[in-house]
Design an enzyme around this catalytic site. Sequence first.
Site, PDB file in Angstrom:
ATOM      1  N   SER A  80      10.267  -3.027   6.189  1.00 31.80           N
ATOM      2  CA  SER A  80      10.428  -1.779   6.963  1.00 31.80           C
ATOM      3  C   SER A  80      10.600  -0.592   6.023  1.00 31.80           C
ATOM      4  O   SER A  80      11.508   0.223   6.157  1.00 31.80           O
ATOM      5  CB  SER A  80      11.621  -1.883   7.910  1.00 31.80           C
ATOM      6  OG  SER A  80      11.424  -2.934   8.817  1.00 31.80           O
ATOM      7  N   ALA A  81       9.673  -0.502   5.051  1.00 30.93           N
ATOM      8  CA  ALA A  81       9.805   0.495   3.975  1.00 30.93           C
ATOM      9  C   ALA A  81       8.627   1.460   3.918  1.00 30.93           C
ATOM     10  O   ALA A  81       8.576   2.330   3.058  1.00 30.93           O
ATOM     11  CB  ALA A  81       9.941  -0.224   2.639  1.00 30.93           C
ATOM     12  N   GLY A  82       7.627   1.284   4.809  1.00 33.44           N
ATOM     13  CA  GLY A  82       6.440   2.144   4.778  1.00 33.44           C
ATOM     14  C   GLY A  82       5.404   1.710   3.769  1.00 33.44           C
ATOM     15  O   GLY A  82       4.470   2.444   3.450  1.00 33.44           O
ATOM     16  N   LEU A  83       5.555   0.468   3.247  1.00 26.81           N
ATOM     17  CA  LEU A  83       4.638  -0.037   2.216  1.00 26.81           C
ATOM     18  C   LEU A  83       3.698  -1.127   2.737  1.00 26.81           C
ATOM     19  O   LEU A  83       2.895  -1.670   1.987  1.00 26.81           O
ATOM     20  CB  LEU A  83       5.439  -0.566   1.018  1.00 26.81           C
ATOM     21  CG  LEU A  83       6.321   0.478   0.311  1.00 26.81           C
ATOM     22  CD1 LEU A  83       7.226  -0.189  -0.722  1.00 26.81           C
ATOM     23  CD2 LEU A  83       5.467   1.562  -0.346  1.00 26.81           C
ATOM     24  N   PRO A 114       9.800  -4.474  -0.259  1.00 25.96           N
ATOM     25  CA  PRO A 114      10.892  -4.231   0.693  1.00 25.96           C
ATOM     26  C   PRO A 114      10.368  -4.166   2.126  1.00 25.96           C
ATOM     27  O   PRO A 114       9.250  -3.713   2.367  1.00 25.96           O
ATOM     28  CB  PRO A 114      11.470  -2.880   0.261  1.00 25.96           C
ATOM     29  CG  PRO A 114      10.771  -2.467  -0.959  1.00 25.96           C
ATOM     30  CD  PRO A 114       9.646  -3.391  -1.233  1.00 25.96           C
ATOM     31  N   ASP A 170      -1.822  -1.150  10.341  1.00 23.54           N
ATOM     32  CA  ASP A 170      -2.078  -1.263   8.896  1.00 23.54           C
ATOM     33  C   ASP A 170      -2.847  -2.531   8.524  1.00 23.54           C
ATOM     34  O   ASP A 170      -3.368  -2.637   7.418  1.00 23.54           O
ATOM     35  CB  ASP A 170      -0.757  -1.266   8.114  1.00 23.54           C
ATOM     36  CG  ASP A 170      -0.110   0.107   8.028  1.00 23.54           C
ATOM     37  OD1 ASP A 170      -0.790   1.098   8.339  1.00 23.54           O
ATOM     38  OD2 ASP A 170       1.069   0.182   7.659  1.00 23.54           O
ATOM     39  N   GLY A 219       4.133  -4.245   3.756  1.00 23.53           N
ATOM     40  CA  GLY A 219       4.276  -5.630   3.295  1.00 23.53           C
ATOM     41  C   GLY A 219       3.963  -6.662   4.368  1.00 23.53           C
ATOM     42  O   GLY A 219       3.203  -7.605   4.134  1.00 23.53           O
ATOM     43  N   GLY A 220       4.531  -6.481   5.563  1.00 28.89           N
ATOM     44  CA  GLY A 220       4.292  -7.426   6.658  1.00 28.89           C
ATOM     45  C   GLY A 220       2.856  -7.430   7.127  1.00 28.89           C
ATOM     46  O   GLY A 220       2.276  -8.488   7.430  1.00 28.89           O
ATOM     47  N   SER A 221       2.240  -6.240   7.155  1.00 28.26           N
ATOM     48  CA  SER A 221       0.832  -6.128   7.565  1.00 28.26           C
ATOM     49  C   SER A 221      -0.084  -6.809   6.558  1.00 28.26           C
ATOM     50  O   SER A 221      -1.075  -7.446   6.925  1.00 28.26           O
ATOM     51  CB  SER A 221       0.430  -4.648   7.701  1.00 28.26           C
ATOM     52  OG  SER A 221       1.200  -4.026   8.692  1.00 28.26           O
ATOM     53  N   LYS A 269       0.844  -1.206   0.000  1.00 33.00           N
ATOM     54  CA  LYS A 269       0.000   0.000   0.000  1.00 33.00           C
ATOM     55  C   LYS A 269       0.870   1.243   0.000  1.00 33.00           C
ATOM     56  O   LYS A 269       2.081   1.194   0.296  1.00 33.00           O
ATOM     57  CB  LYS A 269      -0.938   0.023   1.221  1.00 33.00           C
ATOM     58  CG  LYS A 269      -0.240  -0.001   2.594  1.00 33.00           C
ATOM     59  CD  LYS A 269       0.275   1.340   3.108  1.00 33.00           C
ATOM     60  CE  LYS A 269       1.042   1.189   4.415  1.00 33.00           C
ATOM     61  NZ  LYS A 269       1.786   2.387   4.817  1.00 33.00           N
TER      62      LYS A 269
END
Length: 282
Positions: free
Chosen positions: A93-96, A91, A133, A98-100, A8
Amino acid sequence: MQLSSYAKVNLFLKVGKKLKSGYHNIESLMMPIQLHDNMHIEKISEDKIIVESNNPDLEGEENLAYKAASLLKEKFKIREGIKVHIEKNVPMSAGLGGGSSNAANVLVMANKLWGLKLTEKRLISLGAEIGSDVPFFIAGKQAVVEGIGDKIKPLKKSLSINLVLVNPGIMVSTSWAYSHFDKLKEKPKTKKSIQEIVKAIGKRELKRIAHSLHNDFEPMIEKKYKILKEIKTNLKKFGSLSNVMSGSGPTIIGLFDSIYPAREAYFKLKDLYPFVYLTKTF
């Protein structure tokens, strides 16, 4: 089950006060983008959670996908197991998010595989226990996100926007960003409002959207990592209408009025930074 786990971007992000729970109230405009991880999720007879990945860093119990499975297992006393494979493209810890996004997919799929029959509303409240997120990815639509991430108001009309993402290869932990934000003597002030950007999206006015971008974390992260200003300058030089940092950073997103200048900027930037990606919101 094979599925795509979409990333996101935040086109607008305001951070409110820290609550007693440790979470913060936020006000954000979030949009899913085509960049995604590939996931495979299956039920197993052994009573355990297995997370495998092309990135070994994701195979521990700290991974949000593991935490999501563990939360459902404990809460609903599940005696079956689950195996999750994540092919990581987003990536970390990139603010995107991904993990969430991975965690949200595990909640949704484990709900089906274990026959829990939980409603989307219940899954959203469980997702909020994992991270702010996660609820957005359960809903999966362009939305205004408020509260601790658990109040989601989907936009009446979604908009496809051409983006170029640039990440300088730096990892920014969300918890670090929030704790340092709390210590700031002067919090960021802006006259920009989320209502303004929502109206601009409704009218499909890209220039107005570009003018309304905002992220409270941006000045703090830019101060720490000077390369972000260089990235923004380069995106502007290569035709972006405007740009903003996504989430707690450090990925910078450039907005373009069509695929052609976006593609041109992508080719000019792709060898300058560790991660450059041409994508769209949906």
